[in-house]
Design an enzyme around this catalytic site. Structure first.
Site, PDB file in Angstrom:
ATOM      1  N   HIS A  11      17.429  13.656  -7.412  1.00  4.81           N
ATOM      2  CA  HIS A  11      18.849  13.497  -7.713  1.00  4.81           C
ATOM      3  C   HIS A  11      19.266  14.560  -8.726  1.00  4.81           C
ATOM      4  O   HIS A  11      20.287  15.205  -8.583  1.00  4.81           O
ATOM      5  CB  HIS A  11      19.114  12.093  -8.240  1.00  4.81           C
ATOM      6  N   GLY A  12      18.475  14.710  -9.777  1.00  8.11           N
ATOM      7  CA  GLY A  12      18.696  15.763 -10.764  1.00  8.11           C
ATOM      8  C   GLY A  12      19.528  15.374 -11.963  1.00  8.11           C
ATOM      9  O   GLY A  12      19.521  16.068 -12.978  1.00  8.11           O
ATOM     10  N   ASP A  13      20.280  14.297 -11.866  1.00  5.17           N
ATOM     11  CA  ASP A  13      21.111  13.831 -12.982  1.00  5.17           C
ATOM     12  C   ASP A  13      21.155  12.302 -12.947  1.00  5.17           C
ATOM     13  O   ASP A  13      22.198  11.689 -13.096  1.00  5.17           O
ATOM     14  CB  ASP A  13      22.516  14.430 -12.872  1.00  5.17           C
ATOM     15  N   LEU A  14      19.986  11.719 -12.722  1.00  3.62           N
ATOM     16  CA  LEU A  14      19.910  10.274 -12.513  1.00  3.62           C
ATOM     17  C   LEU A  14      19.692   9.550 -13.834  1.00  3.62           C
ATOM     18  O   LEU A  14      18.627   9.594 -14.421  1.00  3.62           O
ATOM     19  CB  LEU A  14      18.773   9.934 -11.543  1.00  3.62           C
ATOM     20  N   ASN A  23      25.099   7.139 -13.678  1.00  2.00           N
ATOM     21  CA  ASN A  23      25.273   7.661 -12.327  1.00  2.00           C
ATOM     22  C   ASN A  23      24.684   6.726 -11.271  1.00  2.00           C
ATOM     23  O   ASN A  23      24.309   7.157 -10.190  1.00  2.00           O
ATOM     24  CB  ASN A  23      24.638   9.051 -12.198  1.00  2.00           C
TER      25      ASN A  23
END
Length: 189
Positions: free
Chosen positions: A82-85, A89
């Site tokens: 996801h990278g920004d979990l 979010n």
């Protein structure tokens, strides 16, 4: 390959997702050095800070997440993250026509093919999903060898998010980044 076929954003920051064969090279170049350049555009240049990021990218990254180091020299397999979990979010909602039943959803993706542990850096910074989440996560994705360096890898991955927030907002995020880098440099350089 590590990267992604399109540009994704982490917050307001478009990310360089150009593919690299090496995770360490991707993380050093496409995440740390890239966000340093972005931060210097918005927050100005600080030679000592620049040098600390460069030392981290050139010395700590290959030592801690180099392909010849992880998994006893076998490297890692890229996975989509996801990278920004973080908890902000994720929620519960109804997606499409799935019987009208609420389900867990994640949004605001900053996806790329990465080391699965990269996902955990933002969770450490802003709060994740609790111990049961991590237990299940590591049942699906066991901690990478060497396991005794796991916490330091998560700190290294948290660093990107401190640098990104410094680039976007300035302020105290810079000192958080400095603290992480100083600790890692003392330990691994």
């Amino acid at each position: 390959m590590f990267g992604f076929p399109v540009t994704t954003c982490c917050g307001d920051t478009p990310q360089d997702n150009s593919y690299k064969d090496s995770w360490a090279e991707f993380y050093a170049e496409n995440r740390l050095r890239f966000i340093l350049r972005e931060g210097e555009k918005s927050q100005g240049t600080d030679k000592e800070f620049h040098s600390l990021v460069e030392t981290t990218a050139s010395k700590v990254v290959p030592r801690l997440i180099g392909d010849d180091h992880l998994n006893n020299g076998k490297g890692i397999t890229p996975v989509v993250v996801h990278g920004d979990l973080w908890s902000g979010n994720a929620s519960v909602g109804i997606i499409g026509g799935k019987d009208g039943e609420p389900e867990d959803v994640a949004f605001d993706s900053s996806a790329c093919y990465a080391h699965n542990e990269f996902e955990l850096g933002i969770m450490k910074m802003f709060g994740g999903f609790g111990g049961s989440f991590l237990k299940e996560y590591h049942e699906l994705c066991p901690k990478t060898e060497p396991v005794d360096e796991y916490e330091d890898r998560v700190k290294l991955y948290e660093l990107y998010h401190h640098l990104n927030h410094w680039a976007m907002f300035g302020g105290g995020y810079k000192s958080g980044a400095e603290s992480i880098m100083q600790g890692l440099v003392r330990k691994y350089v």
